[in-house]
Scaffold this active site. Structure first.
Site, PDB file in Angstrom:
ATOM      1  CE1 TYR A 189      -4.224   1.108  -0.248  1.00  0.00           C
ATOM      2  CE2 TYR A 189      -4.518  -1.056   0.745  1.00  0.00           C
ATOM      3  CZ  TYR A 189      -5.031   0.020   0.046  1.00  0.00           C
ATOM      4  OH  TYR A 189      -6.334   0.013  -0.346  1.00  0.00           O
ATOM      5  CD  GLU A 193      -4.592   5.336   0.849  1.00  0.00           C
ATOM      6  OE1 GLU A 193      -4.355   5.763   1.988  1.00  0.00           O
ATOM      7  OE2 GLU A 193      -5.724   4.972   0.488  1.00  0.00           O
ATOM      8  CG  ASP A 220      -7.722  10.930 -24.420  1.00  0.00           C
ATOM      9  OD1 ASP A 220      -6.794  10.101 -24.378  1.00  0.00           O
ATOM     10  OD2 ASP A 220      -8.901  10.660 -24.093  1.00  0.00           O
ATOM     11  CB  THR A 279      -4.069   3.962 -22.278  1.00  0.00           C
ATOM     12  OG1 THR A 279      -3.712   3.798 -23.651  1.00  0.00           O
ATOM     13  CG2 THR A 279      -5.489   4.479 -22.187  1.00  0.00           C
ATOM     14  CE  LYS A 315      -6.872   2.476 -25.343  1.00  0.00           C
ATOM     15  NZ  LYS A 315      -7.881   3.517 -25.536  1.00  0.00           N
ATOM     16  NE  ARG A 342      -6.614  -3.420 -19.813  1.00  0.00           N
ATOM     17  CZ  ARG A 342      -6.650  -3.461 -21.150  1.00  0.00           C
ATOM     18  NH1 ARG A 342      -5.961  -4.354 -21.816  1.00  0.00           N
ATOM     19  NH2 ARG A 342      -7.386  -2.607 -21.811  1.00  0.00           N
TER      20      ARG A 342
HETATM   21  C1  LIG Z   1      -8.913   3.945 -24.708  1.00  0.00           C
HETATM   22  C2  LIG Z   1      -9.221   5.393 -24.527  1.00  0.00           C
HETATM   23  C3  LIG Z   1      -9.467   5.937 -23.256  1.00  0.00           C
HETATM   24  C4  LIG Z   1      -9.727   5.117 -22.016  1.00  0.00           C
HETATM   25  O1  LIG Z   1      -8.808   4.194 -21.647  1.00  0.00           O
HETATM   26  P1  LIG Z   1      -9.238   3.020 -20.608  1.00  0.00           P
HETATM   27  O2  LIG Z   1      -7.911   2.528 -20.143  1.00  0.00           O
HETATM   28  O3  LIG Z   1     -10.036   2.049 -21.389  1.00  0.00           O
HETATM   29  O4  LIG Z   1     -10.028   3.643 -19.513  1.00  0.00           O
HETATM   30  C5  LIG Z   1      -9.605   7.313 -23.143  1.00  0.00           C
HETATM   31  N1  LIG Z   1      -9.523   8.110 -24.208  1.00  0.00           N
HETATM   32  C6  LIG Z   1      -9.323   7.613 -25.458  1.00  0.00           C
HETATM   33  C7  LIG Z   1      -9.243   8.561 -26.607  1.00  0.00           C
HETATM   34  C8  LIG Z   1      -9.183   6.238 -25.649  1.00  0.00           C
HETATM   35  O5  LIG Z   1      -9.018   5.767 -26.878  1.00  0.00           O
END
Ligand SMILES: *Cc1c(COP(=O)(O)O)cnc(C)c1O
Length: 435
Positions: free
Chosen positions: A58, A60, A207, A238, A241, A247
């Site tokens: 933990y 935090e 994003d 993320t 990807k 993840r």
């Molecule tokens: C995949 C994605 C997310 C969210 O990611 P998660 O890990 O699934 O919560 C946010 N914004 C965009 C543009 C995405 O493609």
């Protein structure tokens, strides 16, 4: 295959029921084509760190500012991840704790906005993400999202409509403009959006959930910098990807003020204890992405997407925006077969061993559940070593399966061909077990 270290040995012994399910999933991953644009295969090192003893701790708070004892080593691990990430994107500040992309976006909003504030983001039915203001998502329920879309003009068809962003910005005075998408195949230029935001005094968030690995690999301009030296105010992304890590997600910025707001928003604003095992795996992935070989990988991902795009066009599909600059292709099925919906196509391809997802195309006449499009991506199969030639084969397998969809025997034959192709390009875990 030579017997080797089995990272699931204890699961096999103590929980055969679960073990069998994981084996089945591993089998699916190695015998079928993984063309979901948001998926990838991590390295064995990333998986090992994810499965490490760090899951027991933990922590935090943040390095040197923890609420519990015993965090001396964990502090160093999280700091290592932060330092590597700052180097990767040339960022002044980084937060590596968000559990997922949605959490990172939630933290950005919580840090920069008050409930009810206006935000400008991309339309969900034209490529935006749920967290960009969907009415069923926290974002759409807590904030006042206004959406921009793609152009319908011949000369920039299906590209982000900058004049629309400019006029909506003047009309609604958003506090934040969100850029970035989940199904947009083209590079987004941050410069004109920065200019629009500056005129009205808005923040810009990029994003980069999908394209973070392409940015890291130098095949997509870094939105944090922009070509004029000042890009977005903060970038969320993320790690699982195109970046090919565990993840999870992270946030970077060059503003000390925004960094402090983001840190407070992630913890204690949104999350409790961070997943230090995932953070260690992020550190592994950031190191891998800093290696020159990752630039080669990113370049191949885009080259493969272009090759797959060309192959699909040759088979009679129309591509949204006419092609791709990235890892992703959005395919309009209507020119190929007007009766074929995205839903049916996805199901047919699934039974042929080709995994992808249906997707709405811009101005789609069908519902989001049915759709007229398919989304494909090349990050996962590029990790497995596939190249241009295999992409041409994949394009023709897709077309054949969809053309012969009423013929069960033909679909089974394609499934066999797919399995044979995949056996030559195993994911990293398989390669190690064979070594
Ligand atoms: C995949 C994605 C997310 C969210 O990611 P998660 O890990 O699934 O919560 C946010 N914004 C965009 C543009 C995405 O493609």
């Amino acid at each position: 295959m030579a017997p080797s270290y089995n990272p699931l040995g204890q699961v096999k012994k103590g929980d055969p029921e679960l073990y069998e399910l994981i084996e089945r999933e591993q089998d699916r991953q190695r015998t079928t084509l993984q063309l979901i644009a948001s998926e990838n295969f991590t390295s064995v090192a990333v998986m090992e760190a994810t499965g490490s003893v760090l899951t027991n701790k933990y922590s935090e708070g943040y390095p040197k500012k923890r609420y519990y004892g015993g965090n001396v080593v964990v502090d160093e691990i999280e700091q290592l991840a932060i330092d590597r990430l700052k180097e990767l994107f040339g960022a002044g500040f980084a937060n590596v704790q968000p559990h997922a992309g949605a959490n990172a976006n939630a933290a950005a909003y919580l840090g920069l906005l008050e409930p009810g504030d206006t935000v400008l983001a991309m339309r969900l039915d034209q490529g935006g993400h749920l967290t960009h203001g969907s009415p069923v998502n926290f974002s759409g329920r807590l904030y006042n999202f206004v959406s921009y879309g793609l152009s319908e003009n011949e000369d920039d068809l299906e590209r982000i409509d900058l004049s629309q962003i400019a006029s909506l910005a003047k009309q609604h005075h958003p506090k934040l403009i969100v850029v970035g998408a989940t199904a947009y195949p083209r590079i987004i230029d941050i410069d004109p959006i920065r200019e629009i935001a500056d005129e009205i005094g808005a923040y810009v968030m990029f994003d980069a959930a999908h394209v973070a690995g392409l940015i890291a690999g130098g095949v997509y301009p870094n939105p944090l910098v922009g070509s004029k030296g000042r890009g977005c105010d903060l970038m969320t992304f993320t790690t699982h990807k195109t970046l090919r890590g565990p993840r999870g997600a992270a946030i970077v910025t060059n503003s000390a003020e925004i960094a402090s707001k983001v840190d407070k928003a992630v913890f204690p604003g949104l999350q409790g204890g961070p997943l230090e095992n995932a953070i260690a795996a992020k550190a592994v992935a950031f190191k891998e992405a800093l290696d020159p070989s990752f630039r080669v990988y990113a370049k191949l991902v885009v080259e493969n997407a272009k090759a797959l795009a060309d192959s699909l066009v040759a088979e009679g599909f129309r591509l949204v925006s006419g092609g791709t600059d990235t890892h992703l292709i959005l395919c309009d099925l209507r020119t190929f077969d007007a009766d074929l919906s995205g839903k049916e196509a996805q199901e047919v391809l699934d039974s042929a061993g080709i995994t992808c997802n249906r997707n709405q195309i811009p101005f789609d006449p069908r519902s989001p559940f049915v759709t007229s499009g398919l989304r494909f991506g090349t990050p996962a199969m590029t990790t497995c070593g596939m190249g241009k030639q295999e992409m041409e084969t994949v394009g023709s397998l897709i077309a054949r399966a969809l053309r012969e969809r009423k013929d069960q025997g033909a679909i089974e034959a394609i499934r066999d061909e797919v399995a044979q192709l995949c056996s030559k390009f195993p994911p990293p875990l398989e390669r190690r077990q064979e070594a």
